[in-house]
Write an enzyme that holds these catalytic residues in place. Structure first.
Site, PDB file in Angstrom:
ATOM      1  N   CYS A   2       0.869  -1.171   0.000  1.00 27.53           N
ATOM      2  CA  CYS A   2       0.000   0.000   0.000  1.00 27.53           C
ATOM      3  C   CYS A   2       0.903   1.216   0.000  1.00 27.53           C
ATOM      4  CB  CYS A   2      -0.924   0.009   1.214  1.00 27.53           C
ATOM      5  SG  CYS A   2      -1.989   1.472   1.292  1.00 27.53           S
ATOM      6  N   GLU A 119      -3.702   0.775  -6.344  1.00 31.38           N
ATOM      7  CA  GLU A 119      -2.733  -0.260  -6.670  1.00 31.38           C
ATOM      8  C   GLU A 119      -2.561  -0.278  -8.180  1.00 31.38           C
ATOM      9  OE1 GLU A 119       0.089  -1.694  -5.971  1.00 31.38           O
ATOM     10  OE2 GLU A 119      -0.883  -2.156  -4.062  1.00 31.38           O
TER      11      GLU A 119
END
Length: 250
Positions: A2, A119
């Site tokens: 992340c 992402e």
């Protein structure tokens, strides 16, 4: 992993929503941030005592994203040395054993609230110069996601103002999310918040080892505007039409 996320909830509003004490620094609440990057000051949730024997209470606190271990050395400017990788993420399977994280895992666990995270998926035919495709992961009901994290207190010297910093715990991605990236932040359900945050209890090993609950989490392809950290606005999370070969994944 992340490495970027979006958050639009004001710390004071968050504290009221989750019945917490707001200890976030008002001077650092700059409003919605659609492109939160490492080293940014972010909002976190902890549980702490006022007195040694009282019941710990939820608190909303500001912290630097990128954990600084207590033993880190200070540079010439008094800030933590920047040598080595930024500790923005911690693997769930290593937080209790890694020298950088195991002390925090014992009693300094936090939640990192966010609207959603970004992402990038590697394209099948991508070379080194081919752009990856960005996606935005979020809750379908519009509620914030609360990710497991760890935090620490660092001081360059004994009487200096402490620096609070944190890292986001990641785990193996599951379901459709695994088709975008093999790692994802560890989502903590509301029923598990207080147990995860309890400073008097050991870390929840089942939570760390188990697959994350991704029910209600959706994803959509977004613009490559998010690739530049200087871009910051709601247009970053707007959907774009996926390419024909990508549509089947969604």
């Amino acid at each position: 992993m992340c490495g970027r996320f979006a958050v639009t909830t004001d710390p004071a509003a968050l504290a009221e929503k989750i019945q917490a004490i707001n200890e976030a620094r008002a001077s650092e609440s700059a409003g919605p941030n659609y492109n939160v990057a490492p080293t940014t000051t972010i909002t976190t949730v902890v549980r702490r005592h006022d007195e040694p024997d009282d019941e710990p209470t939820r608190r909303v606190r500001s912290m630097r994203w990128g954990l600084v271990p207590p033993w880190a050395k200070a540079g010439p400017d008094g800030a933590p040395e920047s040598k080595g990788p930024q500790l923005i993420n911690a693997r769930a399977d290593k937080v209790t054993t890694s020298p950088a994280f195991r002390s925090s895992a014992k009693s300094k666990r936090c939640l990192v609230p966010m609207d959603g995270y970004y992402e990038w998926r590697a394209n099948a035919d991508s070379g080194k110069k081919t752009r990856k495709t960005p996606f935005y992961m979020y809750r379908e009901d519009g509620e914030p996601l609360f990710m497991a994290g760890l935090w620490s207190v660092w001081k360059p010297e004994k009487d200096a103002t402490p620096l609070l910093s944190c890292t986001i715990i990641t785990t193996d991605a599951v379901g459709e999310l695994a088709e975008i990236h093999d790692r994802m932040p560890l989502v903590v359900a509301e029923k598990d918040w207080d147990h995860w945050l309890d400073p008097d209890a050991p870390p929840d090993l089942e939570l760390l080892a188990g697959p994350p609950d991704v029910r209600g989490i959706r994803m959509r392809e977004i613009s490559t505007l998010v690739n530049n950290v200087r871009n910051n606005g709601p247009e970053l999370i707007e959907p774009v039409e996926p390419q024909p070969e990508q549509a089947k994944l969604l």
